[in-house]
Design an enzyme around this catalytic site. Structure first.
Site, PDB file in Angstrom:
ATOM      1  N   HIS A  52       0.834  -1.194   0.000  1.00 39.26           N
ATOM      2  CA  HIS A  52       0.000   0.000   0.000  1.00 39.26           C
ATOM      3  C   HIS A  52       0.871   1.247   0.000  1.00 39.26           C
ATOM      4  CE1 HIS A  52      -2.656  -2.753   2.748  1.00 39.26           C
ATOM      5  NE2 HIS A  52      -2.695  -3.140   1.489  1.00 39.26           N
ATOM      6  N   TYR A 115       3.327   2.291  13.582  1.00 39.52           N
ATOM      7  CA  TYR A 115       3.764   3.347  12.658  1.00 39.52           C
ATOM      8  C   TYR A 115       3.082   4.668  12.970  1.00 39.52           C
ATOM      9  CZ  TYR A 115      -0.401   1.668  10.063  1.00 39.52           C
ATOM     10  OH  TYR A 115      -1.664   1.258   9.698  1.00 39.52           O
TER      11      TYR A 115
END
Length: 447
Positions: A52, A115
């Protein structure tokens, strides 16, 4: 960008600084301004996610376990399709630019993947994703566990091959004030930027800010300004000057803060009262008239954007109506003008101002305020008029020197600083040396 993180352990376990802005920025990590922290827990080894590419930047790290990380450049350009792989544990972190495809496969059970991102997820943001298939034959990724044996979502299995991927459009530059003399100069050297006129983007209209997809841009150059110095002393003029030069700049700074955009804005010698003979970047603001006050407000507003360049300039000359063009026209028509001789400074030409802007941007100069003008001796408006006349084949004696008071008798004029000379030391220390004013003037008149 790969960062190695010190992991401090003892009999209880370990500790690390997973995100440390000051240290990481000092090492070269972009000051990307994270606003959201996401955590993905993976039950078993072999869990595989991606690929992605998202419309934001992120800093990837591992809390527990290990992964095989995969990154594919899906941005438009020569690097499209470039592949990078790396095994990550708690001791490693990776910064991922927007538009770079991100994937991983867990190597251990109970792996926790974390993240930081610098934009909030939303259904609208999802439309900005770009995908490529995990099993793409062109990439030929050497997965530790064959994909046939891995845990993969149904959605990830349907992503297109690299040959069918529409490249992620890189963030662009937005230039406001198209049609003005400064924006015209940018258009000549930055044709790929997006240009908005005052009709396309009305700085006084909140809807203009709300309807713009700011994540499409990584640089805003605000070349728009209200410059009718004398009209600004009227009721309507004062309100418009403040709306464009003050309030709108505050809105642009807010946008820049929220989206991590670099903001370039232009100021004026008018923010000073002219008492000092030379003005450096640290001089306290002391504007005299309404226009000057609105520009000073813009200076204060733009300083709230973490990544900004404020270029303060004087006596701007470019492709449009300006003092030099007027004097050249008078010289050509045989007219002998009276010109003010007690306001002193240096000319700035739009091509020099654009060159200084690009230098600061491309050299990663420290953010902040920079004075920009031509080099050379300090002159009065009358001195410059005499130079123009001589270059047009007329006598310097055809220009009559007058005081500001004599010139302004019977006219409605805003107060002007008597001294507009800007100290160029800070700019030259970055490696940029402006042209000598006389050389620039000769080149301008020659064109």
């Amino acid at each position: 960008m790969v960062l190695r993180l010190p992991v401090h352990g003892d009999n209880r376990g370990w500790f690390k600084e997973n995100w440390q802005r000051e240290k990481m920025v000092a090492l070269g990590l972009p000051d990307f301004g994270p606003v959201q922290n996401n955590v993905s827990y993976n039950l078993r080894a072999g869990a595989t996610r991606g690929i992605h590419a998202e419309p934001w930047e992120k800093l990837v790290s591992i809390s527990t376990g290990r992964i095989f990380g995969v990154w594919v450049d899906l941005r438009e350009g020569d690097s499209f399709g470039a592949l990078f792989t790396l095994e990550l544990g708690p001791e490693t972190s990776v910064f991922v630019p927007r538009g770079v495809g991100n994937a991983y496969q867990t190597l251990e059970d109970a792996t926790t993947y974390s993240y930081l991102v610098n934009d909030h997820w939303s259904p609208q943001a999802r439309e900005g994703y770009t995908f490529v298939n995990l099993a793409d034959e062109t990439l030929a990724i050497d997965w530790p566990l064959p994909l046939a044996d891995a845990d993969i979502s149904a959605a990830d299995l349907t992503h297109p091959p690299l040959t069918d991927v529409v490249p992620f459009r890189r963030p662009r530059t937005l230039v406001l004030g198209a049609g003005g003399q400064l924006a015209n100069e940018f258009q000549a050297v930055m044709p790929d930027a997006e240009y908005r006129t005052v009709e396309d983007f009305d700085l006084t209209d909140p809807d203009a800010f709300d309807s713009t997809s700011w994540r499409d841009f990584d640089l805003i150059i605000n070349a728009a300004a209200y410059t009718a110095v004398d009209v600004a002393e009227t009721t309507d003029g004062r309100r418009l000057a403040w709306a464009v030069n003050g309030s709108a700049v505050a809105e642009l700074a807010k946008v820049a803060r929220a989206h991590g955009i670099v903001l370039v804005h232009y100021s004026s010698d008018y923010v000073f009262d002219g008492v000092n003979e030379v003005h450096d970047e640290d001089e306290l603001l002391s504007p005299l008239g309404a226009y000057a006050q609105s520009k000073a407000a813009g200076d204060l507003a733009v300083s709230t954007a973490p990544r900004h360049y404020l270029l303060r300039t004087s006596w701007l000359v470019g492709d449009g109506s300006n003092f030099v063009r007027t004097m050249a026209d008078l010289a050509d028509r045989g007219i002998a003008p009276s010109v003010v001789d007690d306001q002193r400074g240096r000319l700035t030409f739009t091509d020099d101002l654009v060159a200084a802007t690009l230098h600061l941007l491309n050299s990663d100069a420290e953010y902040g305020t920079y004075n920009v003008s031509c080099e050379g001796p300090v002159q009065s408006w009358a001195d410059i008029a005499k130079d123009v006349f001589v270059l047009r084949g007329r006598s310097a004696d055809d220009v009559t020197c007058v005081t500001t008071e004599e010139y302004g008798a019977g006219k409605q004029m805003a107060p002007r600083p008597r001294n507009s000379t800007l100290d160029l030391t800070k700019l030259t220390r970055t490696g940029f040396t402006p042209r000598h004013a006389h050389d620039a003037l000769s080149a301008y008149l020659g064109s």
